[in-house]
Design a protein around this motif. Structure first.
Motif, short mmCIF file in Angstrom:
data_model
loop_
_atom_site.label_atom_id
_atom_site.label_comp_id
_atom_site.label_asym_id
_atom_site.label_seq_id
_atom_site.Cartn_x
_atom_site.Cartn_y
_atom_site.Cartn_z
N HIS A 288 0.84 -1.20 0.00
CA HIS A 288 0.00 0.00 0.00
C HIS A 288 0.88 1.26 0.00
N PHE A 289 1.69 1.38 1.07
CA PHE A 289 2.68 2.46 1.21
C PHE A 289 2.06 3.86 1.10
N GLY A 290 0.80 3.98 1.53
CA GLY A 290 0.15 5.28 1.53
C GLY A 290 -0.24 5.78 0.16
N LEU A 291 -0.18 4.91 -0.85
CA LEU A 291 -0.46 5.34 -2.24
C LEU A 291 -1.81 4.84 -2.74
N MET A 292 -2.53 4.10 -1.90
CA MET A 292 -3.77 3.45 -2.34
C MET A 292 -4.95 3.85 -1.45
N HIS A 293 -5.12 5.14 -1.21
CA HIS A 293 -6.16 5.58 -0.28
C HIS A 293 -7.57 5.45 -0.86
N ASP A 294 -7.72 5.64 -2.15
CA ASP A 294 -9.05 5.67 -2.77
C ASP A 294 -9.67 4.26 -2.79
N PRO A 295 -10.75 4.04 -2.06
CA PRO A 295 -11.35 2.69 -2.03
C PRO A 295 -11.94 2.27 -3.37
N LEU A 296 -12.16 3.22 -4.26
CA LEU A 296 -12.75 2.90 -5.56
C LEU A 296 -11.73 2.79 -6.68
N ASN A 297 -10.43 2.85 -6.35
CA ASN A 297 -9.47 2.65 -7.44
C ASN A 297 -9.50 1.18 -7.88
N LEU A 298 -9.01 0.95 -9.07
CA LEU A 298 -9.13 -0.36 -9.70
C LEU A 298 -8.61 -1.48 -8.82
#
Length: 337
Positions: A288-298
């Protein structure tokens, strides 16, 4: 959606494209002109990965990345990110490269720590423009081997030599690894291991094998040959494999480039002889590393679905997954029942 949600830095100044002075040097331009003119897609992908590290510098510290990427790759990725920003995209160009790089960095460090200070080796198969021997402090007691095409390794060595000899740049580019050996070999052929051993690789030493952005370019038989060769080392010494695998739908992203896939690498690797396997997907807690905050990203939308699904039930689009896999084995470790 904020910049932070799709992985970008909050500071708007980070996005300004600035080239280091060395990129304009004649000797550097000559190397990159030859790369553009002579290298195939697989070889040029090494420069694209370096561009990813360079343009995601707010999370990856790699002072050599710009130089190894070259202006063409830097401009290309910068334009894609620029377009993504203007479209407020949920998946920013290069974010997979950033997450994948950070995952491999963290797992290499963890694997070396697990060796408890014992003599160790790190083998980077398809090393490309990798710079870990110059930027990871955890490698200071390890022998590092980079295996790739001879012309790629030579171009990389020339560029790094230019950086080190520069009166303004050299203090940023000193080698950290205990030793660095570049091994010219085509990993798709049957003699790469022999060439690796001729370069000083010791089969009896604890070894971390890094296969980043590599396997899916191979045919099934080529990929299996590499994986079986590494798995055999579990009978000799403590062996850790770090690799990323595409599932079948992902290979449709570029039919002419991607070939090998595995929907269940955590089943495949134990069948080859690894006693422990851990699988992650982009967006998981350790990927994750703080780069995947959006729950709706692919990536977040897909990883919540059963892995057996090939298409998304909402829109019928392929469920393209990238698996990040750590496997290990040792003659001292019994197989997991």
């Amino acid at each position: 959606m904020t910049e932070k949600e799709n992985g970008l830095a909050d500071d708007p100044g980070w996005f300004e494209l600035k080239f280091p002075d060395l990129l304009s040097a004649d000797s550097v331009r000559e190397v990159h002109a030859r790369i553009v003119a002579e290298w195939d897609y697989l070889q040029r992908s090494a420069c694209q990965m370096a561009a990813g590290r360079a343009l995601w510098k707010h999370v990856i510290h790699d002072p050599l990345a710009d130089l190894l990427a070259g202006e063409a790759c830097l401009r290309n990725l910068h334009e894609k990110i620029k377009k993504d920003r203007s479209n407020n995209a949920r998946e920013m160009s290069g974010v997979i490269l950033a997450v994948r790089t950070l995952w491999f960095d963290s797992k290499i460090e963890g694997a070396l720590t697990s060796f408890n200070g014992r003599d160790s080796q790190v083998v980077l198969l398809g090393a490309g423009m990798d710079t870990r021997a110059y930027r990871l402090s955890c490698l200071k007691e390890s022998d590092v081997f980079e295996v790739d095409f001879p012309e790629l390794l030579q171009a990389k060595a020339n560029l790094i030599k230019i950086a080190i000899e520069s009166p303004y740049e050299h203090h940023h580019h000193q080698q950290i690894a205990k030793s660095l050996n570049r091994v010219a070999a085509d990993i798709r052929s049957s003699d790469w291991l022999e060439k690796l051993q001729s370069a000083g690789f010791a089969p009896e030493k604890n070894t971390v094998w890094v296969l980043e952005g590599l396997l899916y370019y191979f045919t099934h038989s080529q990929a299996m040959q590499v994986l079986e060769t590494i798995a055999d080392k579990c009978n000799i010494t403590h062996t850790v494999l770090l690799a990323d695998f595409m599932n079948k739908p992902s290979t449709t992203l570029s039919n002419s480039v991607f070939h090998f896939y595995c929907d269940w690498p955590d089943h495949l690797l134990p069948s080859l002889g690894f006693s422990s396997t851990k699988l992650s997907q982009i967006g998981d807690p350790d990927a994750h590393f703080g780069l995947m905050h959006d729950p709706l990203n692919l990536f977040n939308k897909i990883r919540s679905l059963p892995r057996s699904l090939q298409t998304h039930p909402d829109d019928g689009k392929p469920c393209c997954r990238l698996y990040l896999v750590q496997a290990s084995g040792s003659p001292l470790l019994p197989p997991i029942e």
